[in-house]
Design a protein around this motif. Structure first.
Motif, PDB file in Angstrom:
ATOM      1  N   ILE A 209       0.862  -1.185   0.000  1.00 25.27           N
ATOM      2  CA  ILE A 209       0.000   0.000   0.000  1.00 25.27           C
ATOM      3  C   ILE A 209       0.890   1.223   0.000  1.00 25.27           C
ATOM      4  O   ILE A 209       1.772   1.367   0.853  1.00 25.27           O
ATOM      5  N   SER A 210       0.655   2.085  -0.943  1.00 21.21           N
ATOM      6  CA  SER A 210       1.444   3.307  -1.036  1.00 21.21           C
ATOM      7  C   SER A 210       0.837   4.371  -0.135  1.00 21.21           C
ATOM      8  O   SER A 210      -0.387   4.484  -0.026  1.00 21.21           O
ATOM      9  N   PRO A 211       1.698   5.155   0.538  1.00 23.54           N
ATOM     10  CA  PRO A 211       1.170   6.240   1.364  1.00 23.54           C
ATOM     11  C   PRO A 211       0.468   7.279   0.496  1.00 23.54           C
ATOM     12  O   PRO A 211       0.841   7.502  -0.653  1.00 23.54           O
ATOM     13  N   VAL A 212      -0.546   7.878   1.053  1.00 23.13           N
ATOM     14  CA  VAL A 212      -1.295   8.916   0.349  1.00 23.13           C
ATOM     15  C   VAL A 212      -0.986  10.249   0.997  1.00 23.13           C
ATOM     16  O   VAL A 212      -1.063  10.388   2.219  1.00 23.13           O
ATOM     17  N   LYS A 213      -0.629  11.226   0.211  1.00 26.84           N
ATOM     18  CA  LYS A 213      -0.342  12.556   0.736  1.00 26.84           C
ATOM     19  C   LYS A 213      -1.646  13.341   0.806  1.00 26.84           C
ATOM     20  O   LYS A 213      -2.404  13.407  -0.157  1.00 26.84           O
ATOM     21  N   VAL A 214      -1.901  13.893   1.995  1.00 21.67           N
ATOM     22  CA  VAL A 214      -3.106  14.689   2.205  1.00 21.67           C
ATOM     23  C   VAL A 214      -2.674  16.078   2.639  1.00 21.67           C
ATOM     24  O   VAL A 214      -1.773  16.220   3.469  1.00 21.67           O
ATOM     25  N   SER A 215      -3.312  17.097   2.101  1.00 21.23           N
ATOM     26  CA  SER A 215      -2.977  18.461   2.528  1.00 21.23           C
ATOM     27  C   SER A 215      -4.255  19.263   2.725  1.00 21.23           C
ATOM     28  O   SER A 215      -5.272  19.013   2.077  1.00 21.23           O
TER      29      SER A 215
END
Length: 201
Positions: A3-9
């Motif tokens: 699972i790839s990390p998801v960038k949230v901003s």
């Protein structure tokens, strides 16, 4: 499968709105770290923590918990901790009241058991319920009446006449220099970006 990390901003406005909504529009929401808000959404401790912060802010009367205290030693000094109480802290408080974990001699417990023996004498069927009530309910009641209930911690800092709420912690996280350093790293990681004035280099 990985699972790839998801960038949230978020924008600052979105972050402020999210904090306000999670904290039920508390007037101090801007002074609670985002890290603490995330922790509150995952622990189930939201209402007990907000109740205690409301008391710290003077919005509600003081609770029956121990008074807030500053940490005594670096690196956690000059931060403070206040207790909050949930049902998972009941057994710890019962143990504290009767000094169960601090040695073999316990005059208070012996006196309580002697009182049960005096009141119920040879009616041994009454003893289990009377002992359980005296030690369990009595232990919690006595600690509450003395404002001595304990629980986990709300870690906060005082700055400019206001409290800034950084994170939750357990007592064990501040035992000894190594754990205190690890707790300070946790606080810095979750709060320094929002409140850099609390973490001078």
């Amino acid at each position: 499968m990985s699972i790839s990390p998801v960038k949230v901003s978020w924008t600052l406005e979105q972050l402020a709105q999210l904090k306000s909504e999670v904290l039920l529009e508390a007037p101090y929401a801007s002074r609670v770290s985002f890290g603490m808000v995330i922790r509150l959404t995952t622990t189930g401790d939201l209402m007990p923590v907000l109740r205690e912060i409301d008391a710290l802010e003077g919005l509600k009367p003081k609770t029956t918990l121990k008074d807030p205290q500053p940490f005594k030693y670096p690196p956690l000094f000059p931060f403070w901790h206040a207790h909050y109480f949930t049902s998972r802290h009941i057994m710890r408080n019962v143990g504290e009241r009767w000094n169960i974990a601090r040695g073999p001699s316990n005059p208070d417990m012996l006196a309580a058991l002697s009182d049960v023996a005096t009141r119920f004498g040879h009616d041994f069927d009454m003893w289990p319920g009377a002992v359980a009530h005296r030690l369990f309910v009595g232990g919690i009641t006595e600690r509450a009446e003395a404002s001595r209930l304990t629980g986990d911690w709300i870690v906060f800092a005082k700055h400019g006449g206001q409290n800034y709420y950084l994170d939750l912690a357990q007592h064990e996280e501040a035992e000894g220099p190594d754990k205190s350093t690890a707790l300070m790293q946790k606080l810095r990681a979750g709060s320094a970006a929002e409140f850099p004035f609390l973490f001078p280099d």
